[in-house]
Design a protein around this motif. Structure first.
Motif, PDB file in Angstrom:
ATOM      1  N   GLU A   1      75.587  40.014  79.202  1.00  0.00           N
ATOM      2  CA  GLU A   1      74.273  40.658  79.315  1.00  0.00           C
ATOM      3  C   GLU A   1      74.424  42.137  79.687  1.00  0.00           C
ATOM      4  O   GLU A   1      73.723  43.006  79.145  1.00  0.00           O
ATOM      5  N   SER A   2      75.349  42.416  80.603  1.00  0.00           N
ATOM      6  CA  SER A   2      75.542  43.809  81.018  1.00  0.00           C
ATOM      7  C   SER A   2      76.073  44.654  79.866  1.00  0.00           C
ATOM      8  O   SER A   2      75.640  45.800  79.669  1.00  0.00           O
ATOM      9  N   LEU A   3      77.018  44.119  79.104  1.00  0.00           N
ATOM     10  CA  LEU A   3      77.563  44.870  77.973  1.00  0.00           C
ATOM     11  C   LEU A   3      76.512  45.068  76.886  1.00  0.00           C
ATOM     12  O   LEU A   3      76.450  46.128  76.248  1.00  0.00           O
ATOM     13  N   MET A   4      75.681  44.069  76.675  1.00  0.00           N
ATOM     14  CA  MET A   4      74.595  44.214  75.708  1.00  0.00           C
ATOM     15  C   MET A   4      73.633  45.318  76.141  1.00  0.00           C
ATOM     16  O   MET A   4      73.080  46.044  75.312  1.00  0.00           O
ATOM     17  N   SER A   5      73.443  45.461  77.459  1.00  0.00           N
ATOM     18  CA  SER A   5      72.534  46.506  77.938  1.00  0.00           C
ATOM     19  C   SER A   5      73.069  47.888  77.595  1.00  0.00           C
ATOM     20  O   SER A   5      72.288  48.808  77.297  1.00  0.00           O
ATOM     21  N   PHE A   6      74.395  48.070  77.611  1.00  0.00           N
ATOM     22  CA  PHE A   6      74.979  49.344  77.212  1.00  0.00           C
ATOM     23  C   PHE A   6      74.693  49.633  75.739  1.00  0.00           C
ATOM     24  O   PHE A   6      74.338  50.754  75.369  1.00  0.00           O
ATOM     25  N   LYS A   7      74.888  48.610  74.900  1.00  0.00           N
ATOM     26  CA  LYS A   7      74.608  48.792  73.475  1.00  0.00           C
ATOM     27  C   LYS A   7      73.130  49.104  73.250  1.00  0.00           C
ATOM     28  O   LYS A   7      72.780  49.977  72.440  1.00  0.00           O
ATOM     29  N   ARG A   8      72.267  48.401  73.939  1.00  0.00           N
ATOM     30  CA  ARG A   8      70.824  48.618  73.781  1.00  0.00           C
ATOM     31  C   ARG A   8      70.436  50.037  74.186  1.00  0.00           C
ATOM     32  O   ARG A   8      69.542  50.648  73.601  1.00  0.00           O
ATOM     33  N   ALA A   9      71.124  50.579  75.192  1.00  0.00           N
ATOM     34  CA  ALA A   9      70.830  51.927  75.661  1.00  0.00           C
ATOM     35  C   ALA A   9      71.339  53.003  74.702  1.00  0.00           C
ATOM     36  O   ALA A   9      70.919  54.155  74.804  1.00  0.00           O
ATOM     37  N   GLY A  10      72.254  52.624  73.796  1.00  0.00           N
ATOM     38  CA  GLY A  10      72.731  53.587  72.807  1.00  0.00           C
ATOM     39  C   GLY A  10      74.220  53.827  72.783  1.00  0.00           C
ATOM     40  O   GLY A  10      74.693  54.717  72.073  1.00  0.00           O
ATOM     41  N   CYS A  11      74.999  53.039  73.523  1.00  0.00           N
ATOM     42  CA  CYS A  11      76.444  53.262  73.578  1.00  0.00           C
ATOM     43  C   CYS A  11      77.140  52.944  72.259  1.00  0.00           C
ATOM     44  O   CYS A  11      76.826  51.944  71.606  1.00  0.00           O
ATOM     45  N   ASP A  12      78.108  53.784  71.924  1.00  0.00           N
ATOM     46  CA  ASP A  12      78.983  53.529  70.785  1.00  0.00           C
ATOM     47  C   ASP A  12      80.271  52.849  71.212  1.00  0.00           C
ATOM     48  O   ASP A  12      80.987  52.293  70.380  1.00  0.00           O
TER      49      ASP A  12
END
Length: 310
Positions: free
Chosen positions: A281-292
């Protein structure tokens, strides 16, 4: 099928600690499941990561106390631990990208990221030293150099040094928005700087209250030649990540730092939370925020989980 965000192995960067002393693998008590690795063990982890499809790994050193000094001379030693590790990985596992931290704190006897005179950080001499270190690491075979010190002007100096040395194809990942955070404690244990650190790093790392300053720092680093930018820590600064990606549309990374990883791991070990679930869930939050890309100590276990899910 209708999920808006997807986490894949391509988003992961393995964070690893290499050591020049002791057995091949030494547990780090404040980072459950993470070990200090000898160069040989680090190569084994690189092979494991590459076999899982992880595209890159980031290396951080734990060096002997007798190699630390006020002037951080060991940081620029072409026969030192990190260049030795880089060469070993690129010889054995050439397909994995190698990211190297360009910083002095693992090598200074006082634990700071810059050269000091009394209690004062010396910006310009530090920048000159960082440029030398960046070139030396590129000479060793690093694919990406990552200045993490937050000194003013260091991206331009590192870029100029790389270009002058013929390393025009080496990318710079700038720690552009690195906050003076309480989440770094286990990492400082891991690299052996926690007890040595005199004072704190608030004079050069960012105030956690500021987002406009973070945008300005990113703008400056991109103008100086950064190819990619990073926010550190990660999860407490999702708004910063999102704002940077929206403003600049450039490759944006987050570092899920030691404290973030350790608190989730400890909560899972104590049965308070479902570790596997909250990590994903935490890693998905990074992707959702815009992380490459996401630097994380959990890269291998997450890659294994993603492989099992497919």
């Amino acid at each position: 099928m209708v999920a808006e965000t997807h986490l894949t192995v391509n988003d992961l960067v393995l964070t690893a600690i290499v050591s020049d002393a002791g057995p091949d693998r030494v547990d780090i008590p404040s980072l459950p499941g993470v070990q200090r690795l000898s160069v040989n063990a680090l190569v084994e982890e690189a092979r494991r990561a590459a076999d899982l499809g992880i595209p890159a790994m980031a290396i951080f050193p734990n060096i002997s106390e007798n190699e630390k000094s006020e002037d951080a001379a060991e940081a620029a030693n072409p026969k030192g631990l990190v260049p030795q590790a880089v060469r070993a990985i690129k010889d054995a596992v050439p397909e994995i990208g190698v990211i190297v931290d360009v910083a002095l704190d693992p090598y200074t006897s006082h634990g700071h990221d810059g050269l000091m005179e009394g209690d004062i950080i010396l910006n310009d001499p530090t920048v000159e030293m960082l440029a030398r270190v960046g070139v030396m690491l590129a000479d060793a075979g690093a694919d990406i150099v990552a200045p993490s010190d937050m000194m003013d002007g260091r991206i331009e100096a590192v870029r100029q040094g790389l270009d002058d040395a013929g390393h025009t194809d080496i990318s710079i990942l700038s720690y552009a928005a690195k906050f003076a955070s309480g989440f770094y404690g286990p990492y400082r244990d891991a690299i052996g700087t926690k007890t040595a650190l005199k004072g704190d790093k608030r004079t050069y790392q960012m105030n956690p209250a500021n987002i406009d300053v973070a945008l300005r720092e990113v703008e400056l680093d991109l103008a100086e030649g950064a190819d990619m930018v990073m926010v550190k820590p990660g999860m407490p600064y999702l708004d910063v990540i999102s704002a940077i990606k929206a403003e600049f549309a450039r490759p944006t990374f987050a570092f899920q730092v030691s404290g973030e990883y350790a608190m989730m791991k400890a909560a899972g070990q104590n049965g308070w939370l479902d570790y596997d679930r909250i990590m994903m869930e935490s890693l998905m939050s990074f992707k959702r925020a815009g992380c490459d890309g996401i630097l994380t100590y959990a890269a291998i276990e997450v890659a294994e989980r993603l492989k099992e899910s497919h």
